[in-house]
Design a protein around this motif. Structure first.
Motif, PDB file in Angstrom:
ATOM      1  N   LEU A 152      -3.789 -19.771  12.237  1.00 26.41           N
ATOM      2  CA  LEU A 152      -2.650 -18.805  12.626  1.00 26.41           C
ATOM      3  C   LEU A 152      -2.105 -18.005  11.719  1.00 26.41           C
ATOM      4  O   LEU A 152      -1.775 -16.770  11.870  1.00 26.41           O
ATOM      5  CB  LEU A 152      -1.362 -19.650  13.649  1.00 26.41           C
ATOM      6  N   PHE A 153      -1.660 -18.362  10.567  1.00 25.52           N
ATOM      7  CA  PHE A 153      -1.334 -17.900   9.517  1.00 25.52           C
ATOM      8  C   PHE A 153      -2.097 -17.230   8.650  1.00 25.52           C
ATOM      9  O   PHE A 153      -1.328 -16.714   7.443  1.00 25.52           O
ATOM     10  CB  PHE A 153      -0.018 -18.670   9.030  1.00 25.52           C
ATOM     11  N   LYS A 154      -3.373 -16.981   8.827  1.00 28.94           N
ATOM     12  CA  LYS A 154      -4.186 -16.479   7.809  1.00 28.94           C
ATOM     13  C   LYS A 154      -3.894 -14.782   7.520  1.00 28.94           C
ATOM     14  O   LYS A 154      -4.108 -14.420   6.249  1.00 28.94           O
ATOM     15  CB  LYS A 154      -5.687 -16.836   8.059  1.00 28.94           C
ATOM     16  N   ASP A 155      -3.317 -14.210   8.428  1.00 33.55           N
ATOM     17  CA  ASP A 155      -3.233 -12.848   8.147  1.00 33.55           C
ATOM     18  C   ASP A 155      -1.817 -12.467   8.071  1.00 33.55           C
ATOM     19  O   ASP A 155      -1.189 -11.196   8.337  1.00 33.55           O
ATOM     20  CB  ASP A 155      -3.899 -12.094   9.466  1.00 33.55           C
ATOM     21  N   THR A 156      -0.917 -13.334   7.875  1.00 31.22           N
ATOM     22  CA  THR A 156       0.557 -13.031   7.985  1.00 31.22           C
ATOM     23  C   THR A 156       0.981 -12.263   6.588  1.00 31.22           C
ATOM     24  O   THR A 156       0.468 -12.407   5.729  1.00 31.22           O
ATOM     25  CB  THR A 156       1.579 -14.401   7.995  1.00 31.22           C
ATOM     26  N   THR A 157       2.034 -11.577   6.779  1.00 27.05           N
ATOM     27  CA  THR A 157       2.520 -10.800   5.690  1.00 27.05           C
ATOM     28  C   THR A 157       3.939 -11.354   5.227  1.00 27.05           C
ATOM     29  O   THR A 157       4.425 -11.025   4.219  1.00 27.05           O
ATOM     30  CB  THR A 157       2.842  -9.339   5.794  1.00 27.05           C
TER      31      THR A 157
END
Length: 153
Positions: free
Chosen positions: A89-94
């Motif tokens: 879920l958080f692999k593409d978070t900034t």
């Protein structure tokens, strides 16, 4: 939570938090502030998930002891799958560094499991309830033997 459960929780959470702090410092050096934030969040997620799992497992052991082993295996598989979902879920978070988050999550989980295994090995938990021993006075009266060797004269 009984004292043995609390002791196990502390013996698992403290090393996990310490290793999480080390991972946060290393992530801060490598990835900056977002790395620290990712590592802290990853460590906290691991501690919360594994702590809830320990709580559920202890409740199962007390209420349904025959399901303890199966519940433990199912619980660890479910925890690892949920942690994998969190990483996805958080692999593409900034908001934070996802690599630091994933690394802290994995390392914290491994440290928790090792610390929990060590805590259980060190715990002195009776698996058989011992029968109370009769007092020495009552046992000597039942057998007809005197309490002291020289008191028979």
């Amino acid at each position: 939570m009984p004292s043995q459960d609390t002791r196990t929780l502390l013996q698992s959470a403290v090393p996990t938090a310490a290793v999480g702090a080390i991972v946060a410092v290393v992530s801060g050096v490598v990835a900056g502030g977002k790395g620290v934030l990712g590592a802290v969040i990853g460590t906290l997620v691991a501690i919360v998930f594994m702590g809830i799992g320990l709580f559920v497992l202890q409740r199962t052991a007390k209420s349904l002891p025959q399901l303890f082993q199966a519940m433990g295996l199912m619980l660890y598989v479910a925890q690892l799958l949920l942690l994998l979902i969190f990483v996805g879920l958080f692999k593409d978070t900034t908001a934070f560094n996802p690599k630091s988050f994933a690394l802290a999550l994995v390392i914290s989980t491994v440290v928790w499991m090792a610390a929990q295994a060590r805590a259980h090995m060190k715990a002195k938990i009776l698996y058989v309830e011992p029968e109370p021993e009769p007092s020495s006075a009552s046992s000597s009266q039942k057998s007809g033997k005197p309490e002291k060797p020289g008191s028979e004269t």
